[in-house]
Design an enzyme around this catalytic site. Structure first.
Site, PDB file in Angstrom:
ATOM      1  N   GLY A 274       0.838  -1.199   0.000  1.00  0.00           N
ATOM      2  CA  GLY A 274       0.000   0.000   0.000  1.00  0.00           C
ATOM      3  C   GLY A 274       0.871   1.246   0.000  1.00  0.00           C
ATOM      4  CG  ASP A 275       0.641   3.729   2.352  1.00  0.00           C
ATOM      5  OD1 ASP A 275      -0.488   4.202   2.245  1.00  0.00           O
ATOM      6  OD2 ASP A 275       1.028   3.060   3.332  1.00  0.00           O
TER       7      ASP A 275
ATOM      8  N   GLY B 256       1.454   5.170  -4.111  1.00  0.00           N
ATOM      9  CA  GLY B 256       1.197   6.362  -4.936  1.00  0.00           C
ATOM     10  C   GLY B 256       0.159   6.074  -6.013  1.00  0.00           C
ATOM     11  CE  LYS B 257      -3.303   1.589  -3.944  1.00  0.00           C
ATOM     12  NZ  LYS B 257      -2.218   1.516  -2.950  1.00  0.00           N
ATOM     13  N   GLY B 258      -2.989   6.717  -5.959  1.00  0.00           N
ATOM     14  CA  GLY B 258      -3.903   7.851  -6.128  1.00  0.00           C
ATOM     15  C   GLY B 258      -3.394   8.787  -7.198  1.00  0.00           C
TER      16      GLY B 258
ATOM     17  N   GLY C  50      -5.774   5.607   1.985  1.00  0.00           N
ATOM     18  CA  GLY C  50      -5.592   7.052   1.918  1.00  0.00           C
ATOM     19  C   GLY C  50      -4.930   7.383   0.603  1.00  0.00           C
ATOM     20  CG  HIS C  51      -6.488   6.880  -2.755  1.00  0.00           C
ATOM     21  ND1 HIS C  51      -5.642   5.854  -3.063  1.00  0.00           N
ATOM     22  CD2 HIS C  51      -7.697   6.329  -2.595  1.00  0.00           C
ATOM     23  CE1 HIS C  51      -6.331   4.726  -3.098  1.00  0.00           C
ATOM     24  NE2 HIS C  51      -7.577   4.987  -2.797  1.00  0.00           N
TER      25      HIS C  51
ATOM     26  CD  GLN D 175      -6.541  -1.195   1.852  1.00  0.00           C
ATOM     27  OE1 GLN D 175      -7.284  -1.931   1.228  1.00  0.00           O
ATOM     28  NE2 GLN D 175      -6.953  -0.052   2.347  1.00  0.00           N
TER      29      GLN D 175
ATOM     30  CB  THR E 239      -5.630   6.324   7.080  1.00  0.00           C
ATOM     31  OG1 THR E 239      -5.909   6.267   5.686  1.00  0.00           O
ATOM     32  CG2 THR E 239      -6.877   6.008   7.864  1.00  0.00           C
ATOM     33  CB  THR E 240      -2.953   5.915  11.156  1.00  0.00           C
ATOM     34  OG1 THR E 240      -1.794   5.555  10.391  1.00  0.00           O
ATOM     35  CG2 THR E 240      -4.050   4.907  10.895  1.00  0.00           C
TER      36      THR E 240
ATOM     37  NE  ARG F  49       2.553   5.752   4.412  1.00  0.00           N
ATOM     38  CZ  ARG F  49       2.226   6.680   3.519  1.00  0.00           C
ATOM     39  NH1 ARG F  49       3.115   7.140   2.678  1.00  0.00           N
ATOM     40  NH2 ARG F  49       0.988   7.129   3.467  1.00  0.00           N
TER      41      ARG F  49
HETATM   42  P1  IMP Z   1      -6.838  -2.670   8.523  1.00  0.00           P
HETATM   43  O1  IMP Z   1      -6.983  -2.635   7.035  1.00  0.00           O
HETATM   44  O2  IMP Z   1      -7.198  -1.365   9.170  1.00  0.00           O
HETATM   45  O3  IMP Z   1      -7.545  -3.829   9.142  1.00  0.00           O
HETATM   46  O4  IMP Z   1      -5.280  -2.875   8.870  1.00  0.00           O
HETATM   47  C1  IMP Z   1      -4.599  -4.083   8.566  1.00  0.00           C
HETATM   48  C2  IMP Z   1      -3.195  -3.796   8.076  1.00  0.00           C
HETATM   49  O5  IMP Z   1      -3.244  -3.185   6.794  1.00  0.00           O
HETATM   50  C3  IMP Z   1      -2.400  -2.838   8.961  1.00  0.00           C
HETATM   51  O6  IMP Z   1      -1.047  -3.224   8.937  1.00  0.00           O
HETATM   52  C4  IMP Z   1      -2.562  -1.513   8.264  1.00  0.00           C
HETATM   53  O7  IMP Z   1      -1.518  -0.615   8.557  1.00  0.00           O
HETATM   54  C5  IMP Z   1      -2.544  -1.953   6.812  1.00  0.00           C
HETATM   55  N1  IMP Z   1      -3.246  -1.023   5.926  1.00  0.00           N
HETATM   56  C6  IMP Z   1      -4.569  -0.871   5.774  1.00  0.00           C
HETATM   57  N2  IMP Z   1      -4.847   0.065   4.859  1.00  0.00           N
HETATM   58  C7  IMP Z   1      -3.667   0.493   4.401  1.00  0.00           C
HETATM   59  C8  IMP Z   1      -3.302   1.437   3.382  1.00  0.00           C
HETATM   60  O8  IMP Z   1      -4.136   2.061   2.713  1.00  0.00           O
HETATM   61  N3  IMP Z   1      -1.970   1.603   3.190  1.00  0.00           N
HETATM   62  C9  IMP Z   1      -1.041   0.898   3.880  1.00  0.00           C
HETATM   63  N4  IMP Z   1      -1.331   0.003   4.815  1.00  0.00           N
HETATM   64  C10 IMP Z   1      -2.639  -0.196   5.072  1.00  0.00           C
END
Ligand code: IMP
Length: 421
Positions: free
Chosen positions: A11-12, A14-16, A39-40, A221, A297-298, A302
């Protein structure tokens, strides 16, 4: 034409940005899995948009669809619609369609996600958005769907059926029982507002394809977070690979024309789980600092490391990529040497493909090929020819080792900072 774009790492990638760039050539952009855990970030005309649910093509004329394989927090969607309106982009029902069967993330899903995570001896590091618990309810046939919240009586009847078992689950985990029935009136109000957006996504896409229109399916993701093929248990709860776009959007696999995989020029991961090339040192700091590697998102930092070819090889198999997009090449500027992990050492053997189990992957020691780095600022270069020789060599090596052409190269967050190879 039906194109699928997915993340080839964790994930992350740079798809967006890549979707935003391609969207001007597409009639429809559809999200097929995940929820607001995604999160895009899209940067256009000097403004930065952080989107979680609305497909990244929102700044173009494309019709946007949220498919029934996604899990949707309607409050977040309303916030995004409001944020876009403030910035001059109105998202009306002619612009956005939400499938009637889209699973709704309820307040109890979010509570259960955080309660469960707090009780796990070995954490996953979820985004705390209720994703896993919403998918549990989908598979368990206890979900609330978009069509439910749009109809007060239907919603209340469904909740009556579901709430007692949610109370039991929350009680078991030591949480506050009132959450099982909280937010109902707010959801009903939102449901009324979203009702005009309801559509049959599969029908819309199939009709569009029959009319010769172009449809882009946007993954969230990354491949190694896939619920089936990823690094379990450190994965998300949906299928993130390209095949899932077909099943989740209700489009047959014979309709797929292109599958684009997005890779960063290095690798990152947020949350727990194996990351063989992780650099807990100055290189990692460089990548995090220059690459702005903090969760959309959080906000979590990273974890960063060198490009991992065995993981890329597996994503290429999982997705059947026809082409790749390489992002954030500019972040490597200033590192010398630049390393690419071409294989692993595991239990005294050299392997070039990830072992299937996460605990084995966690024991893998990367084997690196080193290339000379470059110092020049490449963020305003407009084509491959303008790149420093060492950057060209790096791209060439990745392309050769992956065996799939790199079609797009991005050297910065802005729309202008991407070119075709
Ligand atoms: P969940 O999708 O919130 O259940 O998280 C499960 C795992 O996927 C965790 O390690 C998250 O950090 C990761 N994760 C979920 N969505 C993303 C994303 O958009 N980018 C990167 N990691 C993600």
């Amino acid at each position: 034409m039906f194109t699928i774009i997915t993340g080839a790492q964790f994930g992350d990638e740079g798809k967006g940005k890549i979707v935003d760039m391609m969207a001007s050539q597409y009639d429809i952009v559809a999200r097929f899995q995940g929820g607001d855990n995604a999160g895009h970030t899209v940067v256009a005309e000097g403004k930065t948009y952080k989107l979680h649910l609305i497909p990244s093509g929102v700044l173009f004329d494309a019709r946007l669809l949220i498919g029934p394989g996604t899990v949707m927090n309607p409050k977040i969607l309303m916030e995004e619609i409001a944020m876009l309106a403030e910035n001059g982009t109105t998202v009306k029902p002619d612009k956005l369609g939400i499938d009637a069967k889209t699973s709704i993330i309820m307040p109890y899903h979010i509570a259960l996600d955080s309660l469960r995570e707090s009780k796990r001896a070995v954490k996953i590091g979820t985004t705390n958005r209720g994703i896993g618990f919403a998918y549990i309810d989908k598979v368990g046939r206890d979900e609330i769907q978009m069509a439910d919240i749009a109809d007060r009586n239907r919603f209340l009847k469904r909740l009556e059926e579901i709430a007692p078992q949610k109370e039991a689950a929350i009680r078991d985990l030591g949480g506050d029982l009132s959450i099982a029935r909280s937010g109902i009136e707010e959801y009903i109000e939102i449901g009324k507002k979203l009702k005009p957006y309801i559509t049959d996504v599969s029908r819309e896409i199939n009709l569009a394809l029959k009319e010769g229109k172009k449809v882009l399916a946007e993954g969230a993701q990354g491949s190694h977070l896939d619920i089936i093929h990823g690094t379990q248990k450190f994965v998300t709860s949906s299928s993130t690979v390209a095949g899932s776009a077909c099943s989740a959007l209700g489009v047959g696999p014979t309709k797929v024309d292109k599958v684009i995989g997005v890779v960063k020029a290095y690798i990152t991961r947020v949350g727990e789980g194996p990351l063989p090339t992780e650099q807990k040192n100055a290189v990692g700091e460089h990548l995090r600092g220059k690459g702005g590697e903090f969760g959309t998102t959080t906000g979590r930092p990273r974890r960063c490391g060198w490009f991992d070819l065995p993981l890329a090889r597996k994503s290429i198999d999982l997705n059947g990529y026809t082409g790749m997009a390489l992002t954030k090449l500019d972040v490597l500027t200033g590192l010398d040497p630049v390393k690419v992990c071409t294989g692993y050492e595991l239990d005294g053997k050299i392997i070039d493909y990830p072992p299937e189990l996460s605990d084995e992957l966690a024991r893998c020691k990367p084997v690196y090929t080193e290339l000379p780095g470059w110092d020049e600022d490449i963020s305003s270069r407009e084509n491959l020819r303008e790149l420093p020789e060492n950057a060209k060599e790096y791209i060439g090596l990745l392309e050769q080792l992956m065996g799939v052409g790199i079609e797009y190269i991005s050297v910065g967050p802005g729309r202008q900072q991407t070119f075709t190879n």
